[in-house]
Write a protein that holds these residues in place. Structure first.
Motif, PDB file in Angstrom:
ATOM      1  N   ILE A 121       0.874  -1.169   0.000  1.00 16.58           N
ATOM      2  CA  ILE A 121       0.000   0.000   0.000  1.00 16.58           C
ATOM      3  C   ILE A 121       0.910   1.218   0.000  1.00 16.58           C
ATOM      4  O   ILE A 121       1.757   1.364   0.872  1.00 16.58           O
ATOM      5  N   ILE A 122       0.764   2.063  -1.012  1.00 12.26           N
ATOM      6  CA  ILE A 122       1.506   3.319  -1.073  1.00 12.26           C
ATOM      7  C   ILE A 122       0.594   4.389  -0.495  1.00 12.26           C
ATOM      8  O   ILE A 122      -0.523   4.576  -0.971  1.00 12.26           O
ATOM      9  N   GLU A 123       1.076   5.103   0.529  1.00 12.85           N
ATOM     10  CA  GLU A 123       0.270   6.143   1.162  1.00 12.85           C
ATOM     11  C   GLU A 123       0.988   7.482   1.054  1.00 12.85           C
ATOM     12  O   GLU A 123       2.186   7.566   1.286  1.00 12.85           O
ATOM     13  N   SER A 124       0.224   8.523   0.695  1.00 16.70           N
ATOM     14  CA  SER A 124       0.784   9.856   0.518  1.00 16.70           C
ATOM     15  C   SER A 124      -0.257  10.907   0.890  1.00 16.70           C
ATOM     16  O   SER A 124      -1.454  10.633   0.866  1.00 16.70           O
ATOM     17  N   ASP A 125       0.224  12.105   1.201  1.00 19.55           N
ATOM     18  CA  ASP A 125      -0.706  13.207   1.448  1.00 19.55           C
ATOM     19  C   ASP A 125      -0.940  14.036   0.177  1.00 19.55           C
ATOM     20  O   ASP A 125      -1.562  15.077   0.225  1.00 19.55           O
ATOM     21  N   SER A 126      -0.465  13.541  -0.961  1.00 18.49           N
ATOM     22  CA  SER A 126      -0.705  14.195  -2.247  1.00 18.49           C
ATOM     23  C   SER A 126      -1.976  13.611  -2.856  1.00 18.49           C
ATOM     24  O   SER A 126      -1.941  12.595  -3.564  1.00 18.49           O
ATOM     25  N   LYS A 127      -3.105  14.264  -2.585  1.00 21.67           N
ATOM     26  CA  LYS A 127      -4.399  13.768  -3.055  1.00 21.67           C
ATOM     27  C   LYS A 127      -4.431  13.653  -4.580  1.00 21.67           C
ATOM     28  O   LYS A 127      -4.923  12.674  -5.127  1.00 21.67           O
ATOM     29  N   GLU A 128      -3.868  14.646  -5.257  1.00 14.92           N
ATOM     30  CA  GLU A 128      -3.850  14.645  -6.724  1.00 14.92           C
ATOM     31  C   GLU A 128      -3.108  13.422  -7.265  1.00 14.92           C
ATOM     32  O   GLU A 128      -3.572  12.747  -8.183  1.00 14.92           O
ATOM     33  N   LEU A 129      -1.977  13.118  -6.682  1.00 15.88           N
ATOM     34  CA  LEU A 129      -1.176  12.001  -7.170  1.00 15.88           C
ATOM     35  C   LEU A 129      -1.828  10.658  -6.844  1.00 15.88           C
ATOM     36  O   LEU A 129      -1.846   9.758  -7.688  1.00 15.88           O
ATOM     37  N   ILE A 130      -2.386  10.510  -5.657  1.00 13.51           N
ATOM     38  CA  ILE A 130      -3.069   9.260  -5.304  1.00 13.51           C
ATOM     39  C   ILE A 130      -4.256   9.035  -6.243  1.00 13.51           C
ATOM     40  O   ILE A 130      -4.472   7.929  -6.732  1.00 13.51           O
ATOM     41  N   LYS A 131      -5.001  10.096  -6.527  1.00 16.76           N
ATOM     42  CA  LYS A 131      -6.139   9.988  -7.450  1.00 16.76           C
ATOM     43  C   LYS A 131      -5.658   9.509  -8.829  1.00 16.76           C
ATOM     44  O   LYS A 131      -6.256   8.622  -9.440  1.00 16.76           O
TER      45      LYS A 131
END
Length: 179
Positions: A121-131
């Motif tokens: 699971i890759i987790e990030s606070d970059s909503k744009e990139l996760i989307k």
């Protein structure tokens, strides 16, 4: 603190450094002491939540200084038992925050492959990139086109990959390491 000192000529405040270290230590101790349970209420809290059983979660965090285009990043790898398994931090030069976050996620993929983490699971606070990652390789973002190609090449080598968006407050340890 180190980045503020090196890149912004702000002398470190010893109390601030100690408080950040105590916060990170407290979070690590709490993670080690708590059983690995994942409930609906944990997703609403501002604390890190463990990955699904059998998965490894790689938290990615960055801090960007637009003036110099230097981005400090950190990745922390934890298993479903809240155990810290691996981590990395460094500084890189990139044109934008989006490119920096994409570069960090690419490095997380590379780490997953090198360490043979199969369920990730890759987790990030970059909503744009996760989307974007959830949508798959059908969309090309010009600003990060070449990084995207590497991301998809790495992603195709992993048996299972999931993506998770987390507010910065949910990932304080990785954030402190990135600063």
């Amino acid at each position: 603190v180190r980045n503020n000192w090196v890149y912004q000529n702000q002398h470190p405040n010893s109390k601030g450094v100690i408080n950040q270290a105590l916060l990170a230590t407290s979070e690590f101790q709490q993670i080690d002491a708590e059983p690995a349970t994942q409930t609906e209420s944990q997703h609403m809290n501002t604390t890190w939540s463990p990955p699904l059983v059998g998965f490894t979660k790689i938290n990615c965090e960055a801090s960007f200084l637009a003036k110099t285009r230097i981005r400090a990043y950190a990745t922390l790898v934890r298993n479903c038992e809240n155990r810290l398994m691996n981590g990395a931090s460094a500084s890189i030069i990139v044109p934008s925050p989006l490119a920096a976050n994409a570069s960090i996620i690419m490095r997380a993929y590379r780490m997953a492959l090198e360490e043979a983490y199969n369920l990730v699971i890759i987790e990030s606070d970059s909503k744009e990139l996760i989307k974007f990652l959830v949508q798959g390789p059908t969309t090309i973002i010009r600003e990060i086109k070449f990084i995207q190609l590497d991301i998809w090449a790495y992603a195709n080598q992993l048996p299972a990959i999931k993506y998770s968006y987390a507010k910065r407050e949910c990932n304080t340890t990785t954030h402190v390491v990135a600063k």
